[in-house]
Design an enzyme around this catalytic site. Structure first.
Site, PDB file in Angstrom:
ATOM      1  N   ARG A 175      25.961  17.216 -39.276  1.00 24.21           N
ATOM      2  CA  ARG A 175      26.769  17.834 -38.224  1.00 24.21           C
ATOM      3  C   ARG A 175      28.241  17.787 -38.596  1.00 24.21           C
ATOM      4  O   ARG A 175      28.943  18.760 -38.511  1.00 24.21           O
ATOM      5  CB  ARG A 175      26.579  17.082 -36.893  1.00 24.21           C
ATOM      6  CG  ARG A 175      25.345  17.505 -36.170  1.00 24.21           C
ATOM      7  CD  ARG A 175      24.970  16.540 -35.109  1.00 24.21           C
ATOM      8  NE  ARG A 175      24.416  15.341 -35.706  1.00 24.21           N
ATOM      9  CZ  ARG A 175      23.599  14.532 -35.115  1.00 24.21           C
ATOM     10  NH1 ARG A 175      23.237  14.756 -33.874  1.00 24.21           N
ATOM     11  NH2 ARG A 175      23.112  13.485 -35.737  1.00 24.21           N
ATOM     12  N   HIS A 226      18.270  20.647 -34.088  1.00 22.21           N
ATOM     13  CA  HIS A 226      17.113  20.380 -34.954  1.00 22.21           C
ATOM     14  C   HIS A 226      16.413  21.696 -35.313  1.00 22.21           C
ATOM     15  O   HIS A 226      16.021  21.915 -36.463  1.00 22.21           O
ATOM     16  CB  HIS A 226      16.071  19.503 -34.235  1.00 22.21           C
ATOM     17  CG  HIS A 226      16.532  18.121 -33.877  1.00 22.21           C
ATOM     18  ND1 HIS A 226      16.457  17.624 -32.601  1.00 22.21           N
ATOM     19  CD2 HIS A 226      17.035  17.113 -34.633  1.00 22.21           C
ATOM     20  CE1 HIS A 226      16.896  16.371 -32.574  1.00 22.21           C
ATOM     21  NE2 HIS A 226      17.261  16.039 -33.799  1.00 22.21           N
ATOM     22  N   SER A 257      20.730  14.825 -29.497  1.00 22.80           N
ATOM     23  CA  SER A 257      19.786  14.462 -28.436  1.00 22.80           C
ATOM     24  C   SER A 257      20.483  13.611 -27.379  1.00 22.80           C
ATOM     25  O   SER A 257      20.264  13.789 -26.174  1.00 22.80           O
ATOM     26  CB  SER A 257      18.604  13.672 -29.018  1.00 22.80           C
ATOM     27  OG  SER A 257      17.923  14.443 -29.964  1.00 22.80           O
ATOM     28  N   LYS A 301      16.966   2.468 -31.843  1.00 23.14           N
ATOM     29  CA  LYS A 301      17.632   3.351 -30.871  1.00 23.14           C
ATOM     30  C   LYS A 301      17.033   3.186 -29.486  1.00 23.14           C
ATOM     31  O   LYS A 301      15.842   2.910 -29.354  1.00 23.14           O
ATOM     32  CB  LYS A 301      17.434   4.820 -31.276  1.00 23.14           C
ATOM     33  CG  LYS A 301      18.463   5.324 -32.255  1.00 23.14           C
ATOM     34  CD  LYS A 301      18.382   6.838 -32.359  1.00 23.14           C
ATOM     35  CE  LYS A 301      19.412   7.381 -33.325  1.00 23.14           C
ATOM     36  NZ  LYS A 301      19.301   8.827 -33.485  1.00 23.14           N
TER      37      LYS A 301
HETATM   38  P1  ADP Z   1      17.710  10.096 -36.476  1.00 22.40           P
HETATM   39  O1  ADP Z   1      17.557   9.115 -35.359  1.00 22.40           O
HETATM   40  O2  ADP Z   1      16.774   9.894 -37.613  1.00 22.40           O
HETATM   41  O3  ADP Z   1      19.129  10.335 -36.909  1.00 22.40           O
HETATM   42  P2  ADP Z   1      17.781  12.595 -35.013  1.00 22.40           P
HETATM   43  O4  ADP Z   1      16.680  13.152 -34.197  1.00 22.40           O
HETATM   44  O5  ADP Z   1      18.988  12.149 -34.266  1.00 22.40           O
HETATM   45  O6  ADP Z   1      17.142  11.444 -35.849  1.00 22.40           O
HETATM   46  O7  ADP Z   1      18.199  13.631 -36.145  1.00 22.40           O
HETATM   47  C1  ADP Z   1      17.358  13.975 -37.209  1.00 22.40           C
HETATM   48  C2  ADP Z   1      18.173  14.681 -38.259  1.00 22.40           C
HETATM   49  O8  ADP Z   1      18.653  15.927 -37.745  1.00 22.40           O
HETATM   50  C3  ADP Z   1      19.408  13.911 -38.727  1.00 22.40           C
HETATM   51  O9  ADP Z   1      19.596  14.146 -40.108  1.00 22.40           O
HETATM   52  C4  ADP Z   1      20.527  14.538 -37.934  1.00 22.40           C
HETATM   53  O10 ADP Z   1      21.782  14.423 -38.600  1.00 22.40           O
HETATM   54  C5  ADP Z   1      20.060  15.987 -37.878  1.00 22.40           C
HETATM   55  N1  ADP Z   1      20.632  16.709 -36.738  1.00 22.40           N
HETATM   56  C6  ADP Z   1      20.439  16.456 -35.424  1.00 22.40           C
HETATM   57  N2  ADP Z   1      21.138  17.332 -34.654  1.00 22.40           N
HETATM   58  C7  ADP Z   1      21.782  18.169 -35.524  1.00 22.40           C
HETATM   59  C8  ADP Z   1      22.693  19.276 -35.370  1.00 22.40           C
HETATM   60  N3  ADP Z   1      23.089  19.695 -34.169  1.00 22.40           N
HETATM   61  N4  ADP Z   1      23.171  19.865 -36.485  1.00 22.40           N
HETATM   62  C9  ADP Z   1      22.796  19.428 -37.718  1.00 22.40           C
HETATM   63  N5  ADP Z   1      21.955  18.393 -37.937  1.00 22.40           N
HETATM   64  C10 ADP Z   1      21.456  17.764 -36.870  1.00 22.40           C
END
Ligand code: ADP
Length: 164
Positions: free
Chosen positions: A92, A18, A130, A42
């Site tokens: 990702r 993030h 996460s 989630k």
């Molecule tokens: P959500 O539950 O809305 O998917 P996340 O906290 O899992 O929320 O992720 C928020 C955003 O950040 C999403 O668009 C996710 O794809 C992106 N993201 C999370 N980790 C990474 C990473 N390692 N590389 C690129 N994008 C990421």
């Protein structure tokens, strides 16, 4: 006019993936508003307030990074209210694409003025999520490469206190 980008997500907890997206987005936007969403679909480890508090602590010295919690409206509505130019999301792998494309289309159906922009994290962080960080921490593995030291400490304490 200040270019504001809205970055919504669960952030359960904030990872270096993030943080890399935020760093890249700051090359284009003047200010990033991180919106921590409730996300009832989630299974989350941290409460909405805890997830926001972690981000506030990590970015406490950054003037251009603001964090708010979002539990009663759509991100696109918030983007409109704060005059954001775009909603920021991260990619990702191809596996993220279908889901992200769907969200972007839904957001556009709600407000066609708000664009969605996507950033890719640096290669070594593309597999960081996460859920993966929580899983490793639960088995007492090393997570310092994947999260800020502040997050590392809070996550380890949380796992100890929740007895998971
Ligand atoms: P959500 O539950 O809305 O998917 P996340 O906290 O899992 O929320 O992720 C928020 C955003 O950040 C999403 O668009 C996710 O794809 C992106 N993201 C999370 N980790 C990474 C990473 N390692 N590389 C690129 N994008 C990421």
């Amino acid at each position: 006019m200040k270019k504001i980008g809205l970055y919504p997500g669960s952030f359960d907890p904030l990872t270096k993936g993030h943080m890399d997206i935020i760093k890249r987005a700051l090359k284009i936007f003047d200010e990033i508003v991180i919106a921590v969403v409730k996300n009832s679909s989630k299974k989350l480890l941290f409460s909405l307030d805890e997830r926001k508090a972690i981000i506030d602590e990590v970015y406490k010295t950054e003037k251009n990074i603001i964090c708010i919690s979002l539990d009663s409206k759509l991100s696109v509505e918030l983007a409109n209210e704060i005059n954001a130019l775009a909603i920021i999301r991260g990619l990702r792998a191809m596996s993220d694409f279908e889901y992200e494309f769907q969200i972007a289309s839904i957001n556009r159906s709600q407000n066609k003025k708000i664009e969605s922009v996507f950033f890719a994290a640096q290669d070594k962080l593309t597999f960081v999520s996460s859920s993966m960080v929580k899983e490793i921490a639960q088995y007492k593995g090393k997570i310092s490469k994947f999260v800020d030291p502040i997050v590392e400490k809070i996550l380890e304490e949380k796992i100890k206190s929740s007895g998971t």
